[in-house]
Design an enzyme around this catalytic site. Sequence first.
Site, PDB file in Angstrom:
ATOM      1  N   ASP A 110       0.524   5.239   1.864  1.00 35.01           N
ATOM      2  CA  ASP A 110      -0.264   5.746   2.993  1.00 35.01           C
ATOM      3  C   ASP A 110      -1.271   6.826   2.600  1.00 35.01           C
ATOM      4  O   ASP A 110      -0.960   7.746   1.841  1.00 35.01           O
ATOM      5  CB  ASP A 110       0.676   6.282   4.078  1.00 35.01           C
ATOM      6  CG  ASP A 110       1.366   5.132   4.812  1.00 35.01           C
ATOM      7  OD1 ASP A 110       0.785   4.032   4.870  1.00 35.01           O
ATOM      8  OD2 ASP A 110       2.493   5.336   5.303  1.00 35.01           O
TER       9      ASP A 110
ATOM     10  N   ARG B 240       5.079   6.518  14.767  1.00 35.37           N
ATOM     11  CA  ARG B 240       4.790   6.784  13.352  1.00 35.37           C
ATOM     12  C   ARG B 240       4.322   8.219  13.191  1.00 35.37           C
ATOM     13  O   ARG B 240       3.439   8.679  13.934  1.00 35.37           O
ATOM     14  CB  ARG B 240       3.687   5.852  12.898  1.00 35.37           C
ATOM     15  CG  ARG B 240       3.246   6.029  11.470  1.00 35.37           C
ATOM     16  CD  ARG B 240       2.187   4.980  11.227  1.00 35.37           C
ATOM     17  NE  ARG B 240       1.988   4.700   9.845  1.00 35.37           N
ATOM     18  CZ  ARG B 240       0.827   4.857   9.231  1.00 35.37           C
ATOM     19  NH1 ARG B 240      -0.216   5.340   9.873  1.00 35.37           N
ATOM     20  NH2 ARG B 240       0.713   4.540   7.962  1.00 35.37           N
TER      21      ARG B 240
ATOM     22  N   HIS C  97       0.852  -1.201   0.000  1.00 29.23           N
ATOM     23  CA  HIS C  97       0.000   0.000   0.000  1.00 29.23           C
ATOM     24  C   HIS C  97       0.885   1.247   0.000  1.00 29.23           C
ATOM     25  O   HIS C  97       2.096   1.177   0.198  1.00 29.23           O
ATOM     26  CB  HIS C  97      -0.923   0.023   1.217  1.00 29.23           C
ATOM     27  CG  HIS C  97      -0.208   0.149   2.531  1.00 29.23           C
ATOM     28  ND1 HIS C  97       0.490  -0.882   3.107  1.00 29.23           N
ATOM     29  CD2 HIS C  97      -0.064   1.201   3.369  1.00 29.23           C
ATOM     30  CE1 HIS C  97       1.020  -0.485   4.240  1.00 29.23           C
ATOM     31  NE2 HIS C  97       0.716   0.782   4.430  1.00 29.23           N
TER      32      HIS C  97
ATOM     33  N   HIS D  32       4.759   0.156   0.139  1.00 29.49           N
ATOM     34  CA  HIS D  32       5.466  -0.531   1.219  1.00 29.49           C
ATOM     35  C   HIS D  32       4.533  -1.547   1.861  1.00 29.49           C
ATOM     36  O   HIS D  32       3.312  -1.491   1.682  1.00 29.49           O
ATOM     37  CB  HIS D  32       5.984   0.469   2.257  1.00 29.49           C
ATOM     38  CG  HIS D  32       4.922   1.218   2.979  1.00 29.49           C
ATOM     39  ND1 HIS D  32       4.299   2.337   2.456  1.00 29.49           N
ATOM     40  CD2 HIS D  32       4.341   1.012   4.186  1.00 29.49           C
ATOM     41  CE1 HIS D  32       3.409   2.788   3.310  1.00 29.49           C
ATOM     42  NE2 HIS D  32       3.401   2.002   4.376  1.00 29.49           N
TER      43      HIS D  32
HETATM   44  C1  SIN Z   1       3.078   0.899   7.691  1.00 37.07           C
HETATM   45  O1  SIN Z   1       2.441   0.466   6.750  1.00 37.07           O
HETATM   46  O2  SIN Z   1       3.142   2.099   7.909  1.00 37.07           O
HETATM   47  C2  SIN Z   1       3.747  -0.081   8.635  1.00 37.07           C
HETATM   48  C3  SIN Z   1       5.040  -0.596   8.159  1.00 37.07           C
HETATM   49  C4  SIN Z   1       5.645  -1.526   9.160  1.00 37.07           C
HETATM   50  O3  SIN Z   1       5.140  -1.662  10.287  1.00 37.07           O
HETATM   51  O4  SIN Z   1       6.648  -2.166   8.842  1.00 37.07           O
END
Ligand code: SIN
Length: 277
Positions: free
Chosen positions: A103, A268, A101, A252
């Site tokens: 973000d 995050r 995906h 990612h």
């Molecule tokens: C995400 O998609 O922001 C998470 C990535 C992760 O936890 O490795």
Amino acid sequence: MQITPMTEHTGAQVHDLDLSQPATDDIRRVLNDAFLAHHVLAIRGQTLTPPQVLQAVSLFGEVFHQHNTRFALPDCPQIHYLSNQDSFPDGRRYIPGEGWHTDHSNDIRPPKATVLHAVKLPSRGGDTQFANMAAAYDALPDETKERLAPLMAIHVYQSSHSARKLMTLSEANKERVPNAVLHPLVRTHPENGRKSIYVNPIRIEGIVGLDHKEALPLLSELIEHATQERFQYRHAWQPGDLVIWDNRCLLHKANGDYDMNEVRYLYRVMLQGDVPQ
Ligand code: SIN
């Protein structure tokens, strides 16, 4: 500060930088140039409190307000957490970010970057994979590029076609989040001018002017093409990593492949982007 590329196309690690200390204009410039060149920076060896994370990410841009405030830190709500210790209401474990995906593409101005800072990591596994959508675009046949050029995708909070389900939004959050936005399937990076495939299996509900029989196979083919190993950088986390990546040219995904008795917990934060063009 040492910057070492991790692959030819994506990822670099940064050593000998302490983000808890004020950065000079030179450091800011070098970091931003490296971010544009490598798309993922893994800045090693940091131990940052949430306010220090905010200070550090201000080197790259302004904070983007995340749609689902459920994961906001109570004392520093601009920072959210990612954890393997949360569950869906039906009791199933929630692994945030599993599946390819980009973000918050259901925002009119999706975040240009996402930053994670490792607080607690499992002893093995839990890598984050990145796929370079500019390299994937370059490798498409010309006729596919021509076919994609005029197409606009419809992005929603949760695509009805997605196998991966997200945590639901509260009523207050729903009011802040657009019902649907249109973005081009091929976007041009506002800072380096490169074209990228802009797809998102969890958010794209359809393609304007195509019925699902045509749109869904096209999206699947694009994802399959774009996430080939040759376009990937796989980040193996180390304690103290602060990783920033460019959502404008990458997909990612997280990997829930570790012992779930171990905690994986990261801070995050996302940074404001532009309207994809
Ligand atoms: C995400 O998609 O922001 C998470 C990535 C992760 O936890 O490795």
